[in-house]
Design a protein around this motif. Structure first.
Motif, PDB file in Angstrom:
ATOM      1  N   ALA A   1     -47.847 -94.391  53.948  1.00 15.47           N
ATOM      2  CA  ALA A   1     -48.026 -93.081  54.596  1.00 15.47           C
ATOM      3  C   ALA A   1     -48.326 -92.009  53.546  1.00 15.47           C
ATOM      4  O   ALA A   1     -49.205 -91.159  53.737  1.00 15.47           O
ATOM      5  N   GLY A   2     -47.606 -92.054  52.413  1.00 17.17           N
ATOM      6  CA  GLY A   2     -47.816 -91.079  51.348  1.00 17.17           C
ATOM      7  C   GLY A   2     -49.215 -91.187  50.758  1.00 17.17           C
ATOM      8  O   GLY A   2     -49.883 -90.171  50.535  1.00 17.17           O
ATOM      9  N   ALA A   3     -49.670 -92.416  50.526  1.00 20.60           N
ATOM     10  CA  ALA A   3     -51.003 -92.623  49.943  1.00 20.60           C
ATOM     11  C   ALA A   3     -52.092 -92.165  50.912  1.00 20.60           C
ATOM     12  O   ALA A   3     -53.049 -91.497  50.516  1.00 20.60           O
ATOM     13  N   CYS A   4     -51.932 -92.501  52.202  1.00 15.29           N
ATOM     14  CA  CYS A   4     -52.915 -92.076  53.211  1.00 15.29           C
ATOM     15  C   CYS A   4     -52.997 -90.560  53.262  1.00 15.29           C
ATOM     16  O   CYS A   4     -54.086 -89.979  53.270  1.00 15.29           O
ATOM     17  N   SER A   5     -51.834 -89.922  53.282  1.00 17.47           N
ATOM     18  CA  SER A   5     -51.777 -88.471  53.370  1.00 17.47           C
ATOM     19  C   SER A   5     -52.511 -87.833  52.189  1.00 17.47           C
ATOM     20  O   SER A   5     -53.326 -86.930  52.357  1.00 17.47           O
ATOM     21  N   LEU A   6     -52.230 -88.352  51.005  1.00 18.22           N
ATOM     22  CA  LEU A   6     -52.851 -87.826  49.786  1.00 18.22           C
ATOM     23  C   LEU A   6     -54.377 -87.904  49.875  1.00 18.22           C
ATOM     24  O   LEU A   6     -55.088 -86.920  49.653  1.00 18.22           O
ATOM     25  N   LEU A   7     -54.870 -89.088  50.239  1.00 16.05           N
ATOM     26  CA  LEU A   7     -56.323 -89.290  50.317  1.00 16.05           C
ATOM     27  C   LEU A   7     -56.935 -88.427  51.414  1.00 16.05           C
ATOM     28  O   LEU A   7     -57.997 -87.822  51.241  1.00 16.05           O
TER      29      LEU A   7
END
Lengths: 161, 138
Positions: free
Chosen positions: A139-145
């Motif tokens: 979720a954190g990686a998706c949000s960042l991208l």
């Protein structure tokens, strides 16, 4: 149908007022200010979910501390964004960069929703752990991208208008 | 290069986002408006270094704009205003980083000033492109 709505919005006196005066750059500068604040605050949560920062602090505490400010900045962003949109609604609606930006915003909202409703279930088990679950890291990686994409496509809109 | 300007601007905007998440949040914490569950001292120690990481990135991406169109910037009064606000803005954040334990009225005044300066830097940055609205060419 939508075309009529865009035309109606563009014909509003306030749309003409914004489009023809210094109101537009004023709205735009506050849009930039609030957007960078949104991304800055979300970044804190994302980096915590990715175990890259703030690992001493519980995930829920960082979220509780930061998210009210994210929502406040989002309100400013939406109001200023709508203000700019109505000046040339039909033009904005047909620009691919704008369509991509709106799609990415929806995906970011879905990502947040899935995290809170699904991935954050049982968060008490890993709230204080320096290593979060793989679902949380995802979720954190998706949000960042997604947010980098939102900024890029948003800035792109200004160049192709 | 097509796509060049928005990409470099996005890098610049991401740098500003990091400053928002560090220098600006520190001010809000000192004023007691945000992140109240965390100690001010810890928060400053943890967040201030992010601003020092973001500034070189901002300088580098900013330099690209200047090299591409030097006359757009050097003759621009808003560009000068931005730097006139940025120097004291950075100084206020250095002050908080050096004395994270400082309390009292002075630190509140400093936080208000710092907040106003950083917001001013961001707004002025956007208005560089709109200088003609403020100072119409004769």
């Amino acid at each position: 149908m939508l075309a009529n709505l865009w035309a109606w919005l563009e014909a509003l006196p306030i749309a003409e007022q914004i489009g023809a005066t210094w109101w537009f750059p004023l709205l735009e500068s506050f849009h930039v200010l609030s957007s960078t604040f949104i991304v800055g605050s979300i970044l804190m949560v994302d980096l915590r979910l990715l175990n890259l920062a703030g690992t001493k602090y519980p995930v829920t505490r960082i979220i509780r501390d930061v998210i009210p400010w994210t929502y406040a900045a989002s309100a400013v962003s939406v109001i200023t964004g709508v203000g700019m949109f109505i000046t040339r609604a039909s033009r904005y609606a047909e620009i691919p960069a704008f369509q991509i930006k709106m799609t990415l915003l929806v995906l970011a909202a879905i990502n947040m929703g899935v995290f809170h409703l699904v991935s954050a279930r049982g968060i008490s088990n890993w709230d204080t752990a320096s290593s979060t679950t793989s679902a949380a890291r995802f979720a954190g990686a998706c949000s960042l991208l997604l947010w980098v994409g939102i900024m890029l496509s948003g800035r792109w809109v200004g160049h192709v208008l | 290069m097509p796509g060049g300007p928005p990409i470099v601007q996005t890098v610049h905007l991401l740098g500003i986002s990091v400053v928002m998440g560090s220098a600006v949040l520190i001010n809000l914490r000192v004023l007691g408006l945000a992140l109240r569950s965390q100690s001010t001292e810890d928060l400053i120690r943890r967040l201030a270094p992010w601003t020092w990481t973001a500034l070189p990135l901002l300088a580098l991406s900013g330099l690209v704009f200047i090299v591409a169109q030097p006359y757009r910037y050097f003759d621009n009064p808003i560009f000068r205003l931005k730097f006139a606000l940025m120097v004291p803005a950075i100084a206020t954040t250095i002050a908080f980083h050096r004395r994270p334990d400082a309390r009292g009225r002075l630190s509140v005044v400093l936080a208000v000033l710092s907040l106003a300066l950083w917001i001013g830097v961001v707004l002025a940055g956007r208005w560089i492109a709109y200088v003609d609205y403020l100072m119409p060419v004769e």
